[in-house]
Motif scaffolding. Structure first.
Motif, mmCIF file in Angstrom:
data_model
loop_
_atom_site.group_PDB
_atom_site.id
_atom_site.type_symbol
_atom_site.label_atom_id
_atom_site.label_comp_id
_atom_site.label_asym_id
_atom_site.label_seq_id
_atom_site.Cartn_x
_atom_site.Cartn_y
_atom_site.Cartn_z
ATOM 1 N N SER A 29 0.869 -1.126 -0.036
ATOM 2 C CA SER A 29 0.097 -0.034 -0.037
ATOM 3 C C SER A 29 0.882 1.376 0.133
ATOM 4 C CB SER A 29 -0.841 -0.130 1.411
ATOM 5 O OG SER A 29 -1.764 -1.164 1.390
ATOM 6 N N LEU A 30 0.499 2.245 -0.827
ATOM 7 C CA LEU A 30 1.213 3.431 -1.214
ATOM 8 C C LEU A 30 0.091 4.679 -0.933
ATOM 9 C CD1 LEU A 30 2.588 1.422 -3.157
ATOM 10 C CD2 LEU A 30 4.094 3.219 -3.495
ATOM 11 N N LEU A 31 0.575 5.696 -0.094
ATOM 12 C CA LEU A 31 -0.225 6.873 0.021
ATOM 13 C C LEU A 31 0.350 7.890 -0.500
ATOM 14 C CD1 LEU A 31 -2.197 7.495 3.266
ATOM 15 C CD2 LEU A 31 -1.331 9.458 1.982
ATOM 16 N N PHE A 32 -0.383 8.658 -1.399
ATOM 17 C CA PHE A 32 0.187 9.778 -2.029
ATOM 18 C C PHE A 32 -0.615 11.069 -1.464
ATOM 19 C CE2 PHE A 32 0.491 6.320 -4.971
ATOM 20 C CZ PHE A 32 1.788 6.371 -5.408
ATOM 21 N N ALA A 33 -0.102 11.930 -1.008
ATOM 22 C CA ALA A 33 -0.584 13.455 -0.370
ATOM 23 C C ALA A 33 -0.280 14.438 -1.247
ATOM 24 C CB ALA A 33 -0.064 13.444 1.116
ATOM 25 N N PHE A 34 -1.243 15.208 -1.798
ATOM 26 C CA PHE A 34 -0.884 16.309 -2.349
ATOM 27 C C PHE A 34 -1.067 17.491 -1.619
ATOM 28 C CE2 PHE A 34 -1.155 13.500 -5.958
ATOM 29 C CZ PHE A 34 -0.528 14.051 -7.174
ATOM 30 N N ILE A 35 0.245 18.170 -1.111
ATOM 31 C CA ILE A 35 0.077 19.373 -0.231
ATOM 32 C C ILE A 35 -0.131 20.563 -1.041
ATOM 33 C CG2 ILE A 35 1.365 20.466 1.512
ATOM 34 C CD1 ILE A 35 1.284 17.437 1.725
ATOM 35 N N PRO A 36 -1.605 21.355 -0.410
ATOM 36 C CA PRO A 36 -1.761 22.687 -1.055
ATOM 37 C C PRO A 36 -0.672 23.546 -1.174
ATOM 38 C CG PRO A 36 -3.401 21.626 0.301
ATOM 39 C CD PRO A 36 -2.344 21.032 0.738
ATOM 40 N N PRO A 37 -0.395 24.261 -2.131
ATOM 41 C CA PRO A 37 -1.376 24.411 -3.336
ATOM 42 C C PRO A 37 -1.135 23.367 -4.448
ATOM 43 C CG PRO A 37 0.361 26.152 -3.639
ATOM 44 C CD PRO A 37 0.675 25.424 -2.383
ATOM 45 N N THR A 38 -0.294 22.412 -4.338
ATOM 46 C CA THR A 38 -0.226 21.362 -5.179
ATOM 47 C C THR A 38 -1.468 20.776 -5.549
ATOM 48 O OG1 THR A 38 2.149 20.840 -4.190
ATOM 49 C CG2 THR A 38 1.183 19.080 -5.653
ATOM 50 N N GLY A 39 -1.751 20.541 -6.884
ATOM 51 C CA GLY A 39 -2.886 19.921 -7.380
ATOM 52 C C GLY A 39 -3.769 20.947 -7.916
ATOM 53 N N GLN A 40 -3.616 22.127 -8.037
ATOM 54 C CA GLN A 40 -4.345 23.420 -8.691
ATOM 55 C C GLN A 40 -4.214 23.374 -10.034
ATOM 56 O OE1 GLN A 40 -6.558 25.099 -6.567
ATOM 57 N NE2 GLN A 40 -5.731 23.673 -5.269
ATOM 58 N N ARG A 41 -3.097 22.864 -10.610
ATOM 59 C CA ARG A 41 -3.026 22.810 -11.942
ATOM 60 C C ARG A 41 -3.397 21.324 -12.381
ATOM 61 N NH1 ARG A 41 1.901 26.230 -11.439
ATOM 62 N NH2 ARG A 41 2.989 24.011 -11.107
ATOM 63 N N ILE A 42 -4.021 20.816 -13.306
ATOM 64 C CA ILE A 42 -4.468 19.628 -13.862
ATOM 65 C C ILE A 42 -2.961 18.730 -14.214
ATOM 66 C CG2 ILE A 42 -4.890 19.887 -16.174
ATOM 67 C CD1 ILE A 42 -7.227 18.039 -16.088
ATOM 68 N N ALA A 43 -2.050 19.621 -14.525
ATOM 69 C CA ALA A 43 -0.743 19.083 -15.033
ATOM 70 C C ALA A 43 -0.119 18.206 -13.944
ATOM 71 C CB ALA A 43 0.057 19.977 -15.647
ATOM 72 N N ASP A 44 -0.492 18.907 -12.663
ATOM 73 C CA ASP A 44 0.315 18.250 -11.676
ATOM 74 C C ASP A 44 0.223 17.091 -11.311
ATOM 75 O OD1 ASP A 44 1.289 20.570 -10.529
ATOM 76 O OD2 ASP A 44 -0.324 21.164 -9.215
ATOM 77 N N PHE A 45 -1.108 16.421 -11.943
ATOM 78 C CA PHE A 45 -1.571 14.983 -11.910
ATOM 79 C C PHE A 45 -0.993 13.995 -12.997
ATOM 80 C CE2 PHE A 45 -4.812 17.531 -9.716
ATOM 81 C CZ PHE A 45 -4.483 16.999 -8.342
ATOM 82 N N ASP A 46 -0.288 14.598 -14.075
ATOM 83 C CA ASP A 46 0.061 13.812 -15.137
ATOM 84 C C ASP A 46 1.104 12.766 -14.767
ATOM 85 O OD1 ASP A 46 -1.197 15.567 -16.886
ATOM 86 O OD2 ASP A 46 0.531 16.453 -17.635
ATOM 87 N N SER A 47 2.191 12.820 -14.070
ATOM 88 C CA SER A 47 3.035 11.733 -13.769
ATOM 89 C C SER A 47 2.515 10.763 -12.526
ATOM 90 C CB SER A 47 4.136 12.397 -12.859
ATOM 91 O OG SER A 47 5.094 11.309 -12.690
ATOM 92 N N LEU A 48 1.541 11.499 -11.765
ATOM 93 C CA LEU A 48 0.506 10.476 -10.702
ATOM 94 C C LEU A 48 -0.024 9.450 -11.634
ATOM 95 C CD1 LEU A 48 -0.554 9.682 -8.055
ATOM 96 C CD2 LEU A 48 -2.273 11.129 -8.578
ATOM 97 N N VAL A 49 -0.863 9.831 -12.804
ATOM 98 C CA VAL A 49 -1.661 8.984 -13.539
ATOM 99 C C VAL A 49 -0.835 7.993 -14.043
ATOM 100 C CG1 VAL A 49 -3.160 8.766 -15.790
ATOM 101 C CG2 VAL A 49 -3.530 10.549 -14.160
#
Length: 385
Positions: A29-49
């Motif tokens: 199990s791995l937990l990914f936590a996006f610390i604000p303001p990270t995640g305000q741009r949709i491109a922030d999630f490209d590598s995660l996907v």
């Protein structure tokens, strides 16, 4: 060593580095936590996907925690990867002043979602970086996840020279935290220490764009926090050979080790030692080659390589000392090493090795050897008798 000469090579690796990490993460199990303001741009999630696709096929369990303002962007970017059920929204204040925290109801809800699918997306009830850091760390501790990843745009910690601190052992986290200037970063480092103390396997601080590289490459891209005391040296097993060979090929591609054919690499694997950090991966390798020099009762230290992430942590010195013990157990008269790099020569001097001439090592070393190359290398020898 004779390792540190020769042109850089770019041939494809025989084994994918990603393969080793997928094996490591299998069923974990791995937990990914996006610390604000990270995640305000949709491109922030490209590598995660890209990362989640690999981990889902690998039967790993993934929990992603984001702020409420980032949640719609994440779900849109996930597309078909997104869970079918609406994401749970957690109030970070619920149960904060009591134990256990997060409450059992939160843990049970996460598990119910994981039973339905290997990816869980959840959100906080408000956009607050401090709340998310605390909640993610506490949730990681309660779940005892294999790895907690703190995703922040600034990425890993930097040293005084502006270089990424790629590895921080638990005993050094307090000292590193005092050097961090921003309050938010201090909170993240503190969370990493608390998570390790609570039994989380390891913690990574990395920029969201680099999470794939951080998880699936030997070098990484952020800062890895772990318990260094779990590091140990031992001879590699045949089950380690693929991983060791991949490390050797990487070192050759980077120009650190002498180019060798697969057959030549195979001959140095049986007497190779590895420094392993807990259950994570090999931090460094080194081999004692003796068969060509049996008549001389000599051994060559070769294929010495430490991952960038662990350089400066004394891994190479521990490996060589273990090699010297093995050399004595084999009743060798001496061991030697060859290098064209001054820093490697200084390293062997610190361990008590002395400069030697080509005539002071076995003549078998130079059979088929490029004579012009001999002039460019330095030879170091340590007598054992």
């Amino acid at each position: 060593m004779d390792n540190f000469i020769g042109p850089r090579r770019t041939r494809a690796r025989l084994f994918s580095e990603k393969t080793f990490y997928l094996e490591e993460f299998y069923g974990k199990s791995l937990l990914f936590a996006f610390i604000p303001p990270t995640g305000q741009r949709i491109a922030d999630f490209d590598s995660l996907v890209l990362t989640l696709r690999e981990l889902r096929r690998n039967q790993s369990r993934c929990v992603v925690i984001v702020s409420p303002s980032a949640l719609p962007k994440l779900l849109r970017r996930l597309g078909r990867l997104a869970p079918k059920e609406p994401p749970p929204i957690f109030n970070p204040s619920d149960g904060l002043r009591s134990r256990p925290y997060p409450p059992d109801s939160a843990v049970a809800e996460i598990w119910e979602r994981l039973r339905a699918g290997s990816i869980v997306v959840a959100s906080m009830s408000r956009d607050d970086a401090d709340d998310l850091i605390v909640f993610a760390r506490e949730l990681a501790s309660r779940l005892r996840v294999f790895k907690l990843l703190m995703l922040e745009r600034a990425g890993g910690l930097l040293d005084k020279n502006g270089e990424t601190l790629s590895f921080v052992e638990q005993s050094r986290i307090g000292r590193v935290r005092r050097q961090v200037r921003t309050r938010a970063r201090k909170a993240i480092v503190r969370a990493a220490l608390d998570a390790l103390e609570d039994g989380v396997g390891s913690v990574n601080l990395v920029a969201p764009r680099d999470v794939y590289e951080e998880l699936f490459s030997f070098v990484g891209a952020g800062t890895l926090f772990t318990e260094m005391q779990y590091g140990f040296v031992r001879p590699v097993s045949i089950d380690d050979f693929e991983e060791v060979e991949a490390l050797i090929v990487r070192a050759q591609d980077e120009g650190h080790l002498l180019p060798r054919s697969p057959d030549q690499i195979a001959r140095i694997l049986p007497s190779c030692y590895g420094y392993r950090i807990g259950d994570e991966h090999l931090a460094g390798i080194c081999s004692l080659l003796t068969e060509p020099y049996r008549r001389d009762r000599a051994g060559e230290i070769t294929a010495m390589y430490t991952l960038t992430r662990f350089q400066g942590e004394g891994v190479a010195a521990v490996l060589v000392r273990e090699i010297l013990k093995e050399a004595e157990a084999r009743h060798l008269k001496y061991v030697f090493a060859c290098t064209s790099e001054d820093r490697v020569g200084d390293f062997f001097r610190r361990l008590g090795f002395k400069r030697a001439s080509p005539r002071e090592v076995p003549s078998a070393k130079w059979r088929g050897y490029d004579s012009s190359r001999i002039k460019r290398i330095s030879i170091f020898r340590s007598n054992l008798d």
